[in-house]
Design a protein around this motif. Structure first.
Motif, PDB file in Angstrom:
ATOM      1  N   ASP A 105       0.818  -1.226   0.000  1.00  0.00           N
ATOM      2  CA  ASP A 105       0.000   0.000   0.000  1.00  0.00           C
ATOM      3  C   ASP A 105       0.849   1.272   0.000  1.00  0.00           C
ATOM      4  OD1 ASP A 105       0.656  -0.969   2.641  1.00  0.00           O
ATOM      5  OD2 ASP A 105      -0.566   0.662   3.433  1.00  0.00           O
ATOM      6  N   LYS A 162      -4.872   2.088 -10.562  1.00  0.00           N
ATOM      7  CA  LYS A 162      -5.525   0.788 -10.629  1.00  0.00           C
ATOM      8  C   LYS A 162      -4.863  -0.089 -11.681  1.00  0.00           C
ATOM      9  CE  LYS A 162     -10.153   2.383  -9.385  1.00  0.00           C
ATOM     10  NZ  LYS A 162     -11.582   2.425  -9.748  1.00  0.00           N
ATOM     11  N   LEU A 194      -7.490  -5.030  -9.483  1.00  0.00           N
ATOM     12  CA  LEU A 194      -8.865  -5.493  -9.661  1.00  0.00           C
ATOM     13  C   LEU A 194      -8.864  -6.993  -9.973  1.00  0.00           C
ATOM     14  CD1 LEU A 194     -10.069  -2.448 -11.788  1.00  0.00           C
ATOM     15  CD2 LEU A 194     -10.162  -2.763  -9.301  1.00  0.00           C
ATOM     16  N   VAL A 252      -7.622  -7.896  -1.960  1.00  0.00           N
ATOM     17  CA  VAL A 252      -7.052  -7.471  -0.677  1.00  0.00           C
ATOM     18  C   VAL A 252      -5.652  -8.058  -0.509  1.00  0.00           C
ATOM     19  CG1 VAL A 252      -7.311  -7.576   1.832  1.00  0.00           C
ATOM     20  CG2 VAL A 252      -9.318  -7.234   0.360  1.00  0.00           C
ATOM     21  N   ASP A 301      -3.997  -0.621  -6.851  1.00  0.00           N
ATOM     22  CA  ASP A 301      -5.221  -1.310  -6.481  1.00  0.00           C
ATOM     23  C   ASP A 301      -5.468  -2.325  -7.593  1.00  0.00           C
ATOM     24  OD1 ASP A 301      -5.761   0.070  -4.152  1.00  0.00           O
ATOM     25  OD2 ASP A 301      -6.890   1.640  -5.185  1.00  0.00           O
ATOM     26  N   ASP A 360     -16.710   0.783 -10.126  1.00  0.00           N
ATOM     27  CA  ASP A 360     -17.341   0.183  -8.940  1.00  0.00           C
ATOM     28  C   ASP A 360     -16.667  -1.106  -8.489  1.00  0.00           C
ATOM     29  OD1 ASP A 360     -19.258   2.213  -9.082  1.00  0.00           O
ATOM     30  OD2 ASP A 360     -20.451   1.048 -10.526  1.00  0.00           O
ATOM     31  N   ASP A 361     -15.682  -1.579  -9.251  1.00  0.00           N
ATOM     32  CA  ASP A 361     -15.018  -2.839  -8.901  1.00  0.00           C
ATOM     33  C   ASP A 361     -14.241  -2.712  -7.599  1.00  0.00           C
ATOM     34  OD1 ASP A 361     -15.881  -4.182 -11.095  1.00  0.00           O
ATOM     35  OD2 ASP A 361     -13.888  -4.676 -11.862  1.00  0.00           O
ATOM     36  N   GLN A 362     -14.369  -3.723  -6.763  1.00  0.00           N
ATOM     37  CA  GLN A 362     -13.592  -3.753  -5.519  1.00  0.00           C
ATOM     38  C   GLN A 362     -12.245  -4.414  -5.778  1.00  0.00           C
ATOM     39  OE1 GLN A 362     -14.362  -2.327  -2.507  1.00  0.00           O
ATOM     40  NE2 GLN A 362     -15.898  -1.427  -3.875  1.00  0.00           N
ATOM     41  N   PRO A 363     -11.154  -3.754  -5.387  1.00  0.00           N
ATOM     42  CA  PRO A 363      -9.838  -4.383  -5.585  1.00  0.00           C
ATOM     43  C   PRO A 363      -9.641  -5.595  -4.679  1.00  0.00           C
ATOM     44  CG  PRO A 363      -9.611  -2.272  -4.460  1.00  0.00           C
ATOM     45  CD  PRO A 363     -11.058  -2.406  -4.838  1.00  0.00           C
TER      46      PRO A 363
END
Lengths: 232, 232
Positions: free
Chosen positions: B130, B138, B181, B218, B179, B213-216
């Motif tokens: 991070d 992204k 995806l 984790v 990030d 709207d895509d969540q990366p």
């Protein structure tokens, strides 16, 4: 044993090269035959292209694996690939010797894998994992990296090194049928003393001397899956 | 958004190229700026060597990442690398678009990663995950492969595809701060009908239209580890 060491490092004096030389000396002292493919020294071409085939099944549209399958039968595979494939088929033990770049092999070595592990010989159809074309041979991955050992493992920041090396250990070497031995890892290499490097060379020598007793890693067997490769 | 698509496929008419073109059309229609690095068309050199630096900190012994760190400061990095690095820094979204070779990227693309993700800019010291140099951007991995979807997953013969792609998703893209995806995957591509290919193109278009709207995925954060990178 016949041993093929595939070595890829951009610095000829690297510690990775010292590991290569340690392997040559140790294995020859045990009476094994050793060949080395030093990819940087050979100026190996790592890029899979249509030019890898002197004749093409389909000259208008390249499906690389299909052309490999046909090319290896009709002996129309590029000479540099055929030479490496001959060494690979000769070998009882393959050692991939490289510095970790981005948690995997340098492009130079990845391109050896892309071009030399030809479909129709090394794998194809239902011939993969324990049924792979190179079944009966052993493979050892010998790597150097900058990270420290505590950065790898179940709760560690990068997770287990074997998980990062999965495309090579499982997806490549085990896939074509090798018995894949646990990797030999030299940690934190750019930052350690000559003495610490010497210790790695010494433990590598011991590891190689005892290689016959090493237990391979465990990977899927085709008998655990049905005809369509669903799990039984 | 500024979008860089890095595309690597040896066949110009491939379905992977159709996915590239679908991305260009869809993203431009949404008003985004798109640049494409077509590595085969560019005849990209994927091999990291000493020649990548017009001046060297240590001309006698190559530590590639160290020369990157110094070379990027002194502008002595090879022009082909600098051009790609400039595109990368310009981009808000990076798409890596490739056929899976050996459960990973073709050597051509691996060599783009090896040479372009330079130390000192993309990562370095405690600047990774991070805290990586490309944080805020992204990344999307778009792949084609021969395997069927049921061959991947927890109990499947090859395990989860994300595990095979771990060195790229986590070890490369997340490592430098992207990030990341969830990958877009077109399965069984060499064997499917034109209609089935059309369906993949259609679902890719829909995926790209909803990308905001895509969540990366984790991945670790440095705050979960102490100064020496032991887990807290």
């Amino acid at each position: 044993m016949n041993v093929l060491i595939v070595h890829a490092h951009p610095e000829p004096q690297s510690f990775t090269a010292a590991l290569r030389d340690q392997a040559i000396a140790t294995l020859q002292a045990q009476g094994h035959e050793v060949q080395v493919s030093d990819l940087y020294a050979m100026n190996w071409n790592p890029v899979a292209t249509a030019a890898d085939f002197t004749a093409r099944e389909n000259p208008d549209y390249l499906v690389y694996a299909l052309e490999q399958r046909l090319g290896v039968k009709s002996q129309s595979i590029a000479a540099d690939i055929q030479q490496e494939l001959d060494k690979l088929l000769w070998a009882d033990l393959l050692i991939l010797n490289f510095p970790i770049f981005w948690f995997s092999a340098p492009a130079m070595l990845k391109g050896w894998i892309d071009r030399v592990l030809v479909s129709g010989v090394c794998y194809g159809g239902k011939r993969f994992y324990d049924q792979g074309g190179l079944a009966g041979k052993k493979a050892l991955v010998t790597v150097t990296l900058g990270g420290r050992e505590h950065m790898f493992g179940e709760r560690a920041i990068h997770g287990p090194l074997e998980d990062m090396l999965r495309p090579i250990l499982r997806g490549t070497l085990a896939y074509v049928g090798f018995d894949v031995l646990p990797p030999f890892v030299a940690w934190h290499v750019p930052y350690i003393s000559a003495e610490a490097r010497g210790e790695f060379l010494c433990s590598y020598q011991q590891r190689l001397e005892g290689l016959a007793d090493d237990q391979p890693l465990v990977f899927p067997k085709l008998e655990q899956f049905d005809e369509a490769l669903y799990p039984l």
